[in-house]
Structures are given as structure tokens and as C-alpha cells.
Design a protein around this motif. Structure first.
Motif, PDB file in Angstrom:
ATOM      1  N   TRP A 300      24.028   9.344 -24.599  1.00 19.67           N
ATOM      2  CA  TRP A 300      22.886   9.853 -23.846  1.00 19.67           C
ATOM      3  C   TRP A 300      21.577   9.513 -24.563  1.00 19.67           C
ATOM      4  CZ3 TRP A 300      25.551  15.246 -23.745  1.00 19.67           C
ATOM      5  CH2 TRP A 300      26.564  15.236 -22.781  1.00 19.67           C
ATOM      6  N   ALA A 303      20.749   5.878 -23.997  1.00 18.88           N
ATOM      7  CA  ALA A 303      20.349   5.659 -22.602  1.00 18.88           C
ATOM      8  C   ALA A 303      18.920   6.129 -22.364  1.00 18.88           C
ATOM      9  CB  ALA A 303      21.312   6.377 -21.656  1.00 18.88           C
ATOM     10  N   SER A 304      18.542   7.263 -22.963  1.00 19.33           N
ATOM     11  CA  SER A 304      17.174   7.755 -22.773  1.00 19.33           C
ATOM     12  C   SER A 304      16.168   6.838 -23.451  1.00 19.33           C
ATOM     13  CB  SER A 304      17.040   9.191 -23.292  1.00 19.33           C
ATOM     14  OG  SER A 304      17.178   9.255 -24.698  1.00 19.33           O
ATOM     15  N   ALA A 307      15.730   3.794 -21.213  1.00 17.08           N
ATOM     16  CA  ALA A 307      14.986   4.135 -20.005  1.00 17.08           C
ATOM     17  C   ALA A 307      13.507   4.348 -20.297  1.00 17.08           C
ATOM     18  CB  ALA A 307      15.580   5.392 -19.375  1.00 17.08           C
ATOM     19  N   ASP A 330      13.302  11.112 -13.721  1.00 21.48           N
ATOM     20  CA  ASP A 330      14.310  10.217 -14.268  1.00 21.48           C
ATOM     21  C   ASP A 330      15.233  10.959 -15.232  1.00 21.48           C
ATOM     22  OD1 ASP A 330      15.241   7.321 -14.697  1.00 21.48           O
ATOM     23  OD2 ASP A 330      14.848   7.976 -16.744  1.00 21.48           O
ATOM     24  N   SER A 331      14.658  11.831 -16.061  1.00 22.13           N
ATOM     25  CA  SER A 331      15.465  12.619 -17.003  1.00 22.13           C
ATOM     26  C   SER A 331      16.431  13.536 -16.269  1.00 22.13           C
ATOM     27  CB  SER A 331      14.547  13.438 -17.921  1.00 22.13           C
ATOM     28  OG  SER A 331      13.737  12.603 -18.704  1.00 22.13           O
ATOM     29  N   ARG A 333      17.644  13.065 -13.273  1.00 21.94           N
ATOM     30  CA  ARG A 333      18.684  12.244 -12.649  1.00 21.94           C
ATOM     31  C   ARG A 333      19.737  11.831 -13.669  1.00 21.94           C
ATOM     32  NH1 ARG A 333      19.797   7.192 -12.899  1.00 21.94           N
ATOM     33  NH2 ARG A 333      17.856   6.717 -14.009  1.00 21.94           N
ATOM     34  N   ARG A 334      19.300  11.396 -14.846  1.00 21.80           N
ATOM     35  CA  ARG A 334      20.262  10.976 -15.855  1.00 21.80           C
ATOM     36  C   ARG A 334      21.094  12.154 -16.358  1.00 21.80           C
ATOM     37  NH1 ARG A 334      17.783   9.807 -19.971  1.00 21.80           N
ATOM     38  NH2 ARG A 334      15.605   9.798 -19.317  1.00 21.80           N
ATOM     39  N   THR A 337      23.826  12.859 -13.634  1.00 17.39           N
ATOM     40  CA  THR A 337      24.907  11.871 -13.570  1.00 17.39           C
ATOM     41  C   THR A 337      25.632  11.735 -14.900  1.00 17.39           C
ATOM     42  OG1 THR A 337      23.340  10.088 -14.088  1.00 17.39           O
ATOM     43  CG2 THR A 337      23.742  10.565 -11.768  1.00 17.39           C
ATOM     44  N   GLY A 338      24.901  11.831 -16.029  1.00 16.50           N
ATOM     45  CA  GLY A 338      25.522  11.588 -17.321  1.00 16.50           C
ATOM     46  C   GLY A 338      26.201  12.796 -17.923  1.00 16.50           C
ATOM     47  N   ASN A 381      24.542   3.491 -16.638  1.00 16.92           N
ATOM     48  CA  ASN A 381      23.455   3.393 -17.605  1.00 16.92           C
ATOM     49  C   ASN A 381      23.266   1.971 -18.117  1.00 16.92           C
ATOM     50  OD1 ASN A 381      22.963   6.114 -17.540  1.00 16.92           O
ATOM     51  ND2 ASN A 381      24.351   6.606 -19.201  1.00 16.92           N
TER      52      ASN A 381
END
Length: 385
Positions: A300, A303-304, A307, A330-331, A333-334, A337-338, A381
Motif C-alpha cells: 500500500w 502504491a500511494s 500515485a 484517490d486515497s 478509492r485505493r 479496493t486495496g 495498482n
């Protein structure tokens, strides 16, 4: 007095902060990477990079650097509960101590052009949104040795972990721990301290938490646990609590665990509803966290960082308040899903009535777990925004 000026100040040299600093420096941005602690430093962490994290490293051209540290390949996990066990296959990942990983990522950021300031505390100034504050964000720096100073920057990336201590003057980014959140505890133990199969994570599950162990570089054993605060206190400390969970799960361990200096965290599961402000983006653990299972935390974080890069480049060129809203959305959403699958797994680990029949079923049909385990490192991701 003229203040030192940067395009980006990154607070926190963990996986999120160092990778973001590395990627941004490669674009030609002037980047200051600030870290409160001295490097290399240990962190209470599972030390596992799941398949998604490994793909992030490969995209950044850092996969071989991490493997050269002696990172161990992992492709399985053994669940243990009350003496019963089930071995499950995992998407291929790596195991490496945070001391080695974080130092290497910070070195990669420096090699890419970032300036690294270890042993320096940072405090992001509050923002009234008027006048010069629209063009700059100010950050106070206090090195362990030497005078304090203030720098100005086009963008701040706050990636300083669960406590997010750099944001004390930014109330809009307040982080709230979840009810019944567990405490993280971890250390690197000598080789053989916990019984392990090569290439496999051993996960001991108890009623009050779970303990994971995996071999890392030099054959050492990385041990990390998520434990109920009351249980940790009742047991008299981390060593007794961790060995209690291992013994209850039927996992063999050596007396060496009693002599280790354990490190702990603030409550693990927490939520930040608004991980952004004017010229400020919060990423990594600081932006919100869920108890991890097999290396999701570092995945995670990477991925952040990926992004954030395109958004930060736009913010450096020209700030627009829409960038703040974009990062918040965006945070969220991630996180949906994550972290959704990880939430489901950690909830299941807290249901002992389900664990006994569940482990028995997985022992006979381990493939049933593959859809869930593969979702813990989603390919969604792979293409940063």
C-alpha cells in the motif's frame, strides 16, 4: 533572511516517503527527504513485500537492489491455530528487514538526486490559506545536533508513519484509531528463533492477536505481531505475549525471543478522512492503515507513492485546490479496493469459532484460499495514475 526553498519536502524515509522522493527526484524536482531517526533503523514490521510491492520495485528499477540485500523469496504461508496448521500458496514476494530495506530505498533516493536529512524532526506549519501561504508551505526542521531552521516548499509529502507527528499543526488531517485496534510489535531475531519452512511465512493465530515470522537476510528471523493492548499488558510485555501466542498455536521457538529488544507501534488500524490540505498530501501509513496480513502494508505504501508522483508534479508547476480533492478521492478509492480484502481476513482471524473448521478445510483444500490471497496484491495498482 532567505529561506531554503524546495520543490518537495518529504517527511518520513519509510517505503512510501523514500520511493516518492526517488521517483520525484528523477523528474528533476528538488527534493528534501527528512527522517526523524538515525539510519539504518529497525521498525516493527512483518518484513514482507507481497507481489504488488515487488512489482512496484520493478517499475522503479529497484528490484535487483533489494534482492542484493539478501531478501528471501516467499511463496507460501502456514497458518497455525491451536496446534493445527494449513499451508497455503502465495503470489511470489520477498522478505527483508525494514532496517535493510529502508536504508536501501533512502540511498536510492539520494542516488536519484534527493537530499537526505536523517535524525531531523519536521513540523509542517498550519495554513490559513491566504497570501504567501498559497505559494509555499513552511516546514520547521530540528536536527538532533545543530540549530533548527525553517524551509519553504511547493509541496509537502507527509509519510511519517502511523503517528504522523509532523502534522500536529494541521488539524484537518487528524487521524483516528479504530475501536479495538491492536498494537504492532516486532523485532529481528537470531536464526532459528522460530520454526520456519524455507520460503514460507509462519503465522501463529491466537484469541488475542497473531504473530508472523519469516526468514530475512543473513538467515535472521523477522517477527511481527498484532496484539490486543490489554493482552500485551497482562502478559507483562512483548516477549511473554508473543511466546504465549506461538505456544498456543503449536509453533516451536527458542528462548532467544526473551532477550530481544522489541519495538512497538501506536494502535494499528486507523483512519484519516482528509489526507490532504493546501500544498500537502499525506501518504503511506500516515494516511490510514488496516492490520496487514502478508506484506500488504509495504505494498500500500509503494502504491500511494507511485500515485502521488504525477499529482505532485502538477502541484509543483501550479497549485490548484482541485488537487487536494483529487488526492482525497484517490486515497479513498485505493483504500476501498486495496484494503477491503485485508479487512475481511483480519476479521476472520478474530473469530476462533470459525478458525478451527476453517483451517481443517484449508488443509484439505488449500486452493480455496487462493482467490482471497491473490486479491491481497491486486494488479489494479500496476498502472499508477
Amino acid at each position: 533572511m532567505t529561506l531554503a526553498t524546495w520543490d518537495v519536502v518529504v517527511v518520513g524515509a519509510g517505503p512510501a516517503g523514500s520511493l516518492a522522493a526517488c521517483l520525484l527526484a528523477r523528474t528533476g524536482a528538488t527534493v528534501l527527504l527528512v527522517e526523524r531517526q538515525a539510519f539504518p533503523r529497525a521498525k516493527p514490521c512483518g518484513g514482507c513485500l507481497n507481489a504488488g510491492a515487488v512489482r512496484s520495485l520493478e517499475r522503479a528499477g529497484l528490484g535487483d537492489r533489494v534482492r542484493a540485500l539478501g531478501a528471501r523469496p516467499i511463496d507460501a504461508i502456514e497458518l497455525r491455530f491451536r496446534g493445527r496448521g494449513a499451508e497455503l500458496r502465495l503470489p511470489a514476494g520477498l522478505a527483508v528487514s525494514r532496517a535493510a530495506l529502508d536504508a536501501e530505498l533512502a540511498a536510492a533516493a539520494v542516488a536519484s538526486g534527493a537530499v537526505f536529512a536523517p535524525e531531523t524532526a519536521a513540523l509542517v506549519a498550519g495554513d490559513d490559506g491566504r497570501g504567501a501561504c498559497r505559494e509555499w508551505r513552511h516546514v520547521s526542521l530540528q536536527p538532533r545536533v545543530g540549530p533548527s531552521s525553517t524551509v519553504r516548499t511547493r509541496v509537502v509529502l507527509a509519510a511519517d508513519g502511523l503517528a504522523a507527528s509532523s502534522l500536529r499543526e494541521c488539524p484537518e488531517t487528524y487521524s483516528r484509531p479504530a475501536r479495538r485496534s491492536r498494537i504492532g510489535v516486532g523485532a529481528v531475531a537470531p536464526a532459528g528463533a522460530v520454526a520456519l519452512a524455507p520460503g514460507s511465512i509462519t503465522m501463529a493465530i491466537g484469541r488475542q492477536g497473531y504473530v508472523g515470522a519469516v526468514e530475512v537476510e543473513s538467515g535472521c528471523v523477522n517477527v511481527a505481531a498484532a496484539l490486543a493492548p490489554g493482552f500485551l499488558k497482562a502478559q507483562g510485555g512483548p516477549a511473554a505475549a508473543i511466546t504465549s501466542v506461538l505456544a498456543g498455536a503449536g509453533v516451536e521457538f527458542s528462548p532467544a525471543l526473551a532477550d530481544i529488544d522489541w519495538a512497538g507501534t501506536v494502535p494499528l488500524t486507523r483512519r484519516m478522512s482528509h489526507p490532504a490540505a493546501r500544498r500537502l498530501f499525506v501518504l503511506g501509513d500516515a494516511a490510514g492503515y488496516v492490520e496487514p496480513f502478508t506484506g500488504e502494508g509495504i505494498g500500500w505504501a509503494f502504491a500511494s507513492a507511485e500515485a502521488a508522483v504525477p499529482l505532485v508534479r502538477r502541484a509543483v508547476a501550479s497549485w490548484d485546490d482541485g488537487l487536494e480533492r483529487e488526492w482525497v478521492e484517490d486515497s479513498a478509492r485505493r483504500a476501498r479496493t486495496g484494503q477491503r480484502w485485508c479487512r475481511l481476513v483480519t476479521r476472520a482471524l478474530r473469530a476462533p469459532l470459525l478458525l478451527t473448521p476453517g483451517i481443517a478445510l484449508l488443509r484439505r483444500q488449500p486452493g480455496l484460499a487462493w482467490p482471497v490471497l491473490s486479491h491481497l496484491a491486486p494488479r489494479a495498482n500496476d498502472t499508477p495514475r
